[in-house]
Scaffold this active site. Structure first.
Site, mmCIF file in Angstrom:
data_model
loop_
_atom_site.group_PDB
_atom_site.id
_atom_site.type_symbol
_atom_site.label_atom_id
_atom_site.label_comp_id
_atom_site.label_asym_id
_atom_site.label_seq_id
_atom_site.Cartn_x
_atom_site.Cartn_y
_atom_site.Cartn_z
ATOM 1 C CG HIS A 169 -2.545 -7.698 5.957
ATOM 2 N ND1 HIS A 169 -2.886 -7.941 4.643
ATOM 3 C CD2 HIS A 169 -1.235 -8.014 6.068
ATOM 4 C CE1 HIS A 169 -1.826 -8.378 3.995
ATOM 5 N NE2 HIS A 169 -0.815 -8.434 4.834
ATOM 6 C CE LYS A 206 -0.738 -4.200 4.591
ATOM 7 N NZ LYS A 206 0.599 -3.574 4.802
#
Length: 234
Positions: A131, A135
């Site tokens: 990600h 995040k």
């Protein structure tokens, strides 16, 4: 539909664009610096906030009779409290670790593959998720959902871990790379061969569209649902 956006980061802005294109009105845009707002001005709330504010956002909606769709991860230690409150208040709530239609199909594929591989001791299962660097939680909520899907269908795995796995653990590797929407891979490796399934997001469009579709579906209902209910799969 009048929508409250609880969390106005990248996902909130993506949802705003999709929702307005579908004819909906955004009446609240709340981020971590927003002190006060009247949630009752909205027909429904979509929460993509941060783990430390999600629980308060969701309970505020339920206490005020506003259906809420939440895609925030990292707060699930309080999930049972939300379920109890929603039942008590006869509210409406959907939580999804990932609202992408493709990812929810991937969940079903993951469950089915785990059933097929169960009992084949030659193979060891592991996972990787990638990600963007903003995040906050690791592993991702989607990765946890995938791991739980394997555990529920795989007799020899009882837990997941980010480090030092035992034979009963699914090892998850979590990587954070700038400007990556998200990739999840499941590996079944043996000395003879490997089987891999992967979902790779190309943009946040799929996540945002799924959240808006879920909100459209939830309005007028009561109860606790998942994307399986929204998409009628599984």
């Amino acid at each position: 539909m009048k929508i409250a956006l609880l969390g106005y980061g990248r996902m909130g802005k993506a949802i705003e664009k999709i929702a307005t294109e579908r004819g909906h009105e955004i009446v609240i845009k709340a981020d971590r610096n927003t002190k006060e707002y009247d949630i009752t001005t909205a027909d429904i709330a979509i929460d993509f906030s941060i783990p430390t504010t999600a629980f308060n956002n969701i309970t505020n909606c339920i206490n005020n009779g506003v259906p809420v769709v939440s895609g925030t991860t990292g707060w699930l230690e309080d999930y049972s409290k939300v379920v109890s409150l929603c039942k008590e208040k006869n509210g409406a709530f959907i939580y999804g670790s990932n609202f992408s239609v493709g990812v929810n199909i991937f969940f079903e594929l993951n469950d089915h593959l785990a059933k097929l591989m169960n009992g084949l001791k030659e193979y060891n299962v592991s996972m990787e998720e990638i990600h963007h660097t903003q995040k906050l939680d690791a592993p991702s909520g989607t990765a946890i959902s995938l791991a739980e899907g394997i555990i529920n269908n795989y007799d020899s795995k009882n837990n997941w871990t980010l480090e030092h796995p035992t034979s009963e653990d699914i090892e998850i590797t979590a990587k954070r790379i700038p400007d990556v929407p998200g990739t999840h891979s499941i590996f079944y490796n043996s000395e003879i061969d490997s089987i891999t399934i992967t979902h790779e997001a190309h943009s946040r469009q799929g996540f945002g569209l799924g959240a808006v579709i879920a909100a459209e579906w939830l309005v007028g209902k009561t109860g606790i649902y998942t994307m399986k209910d929204v998409l009628n799969i599984g």
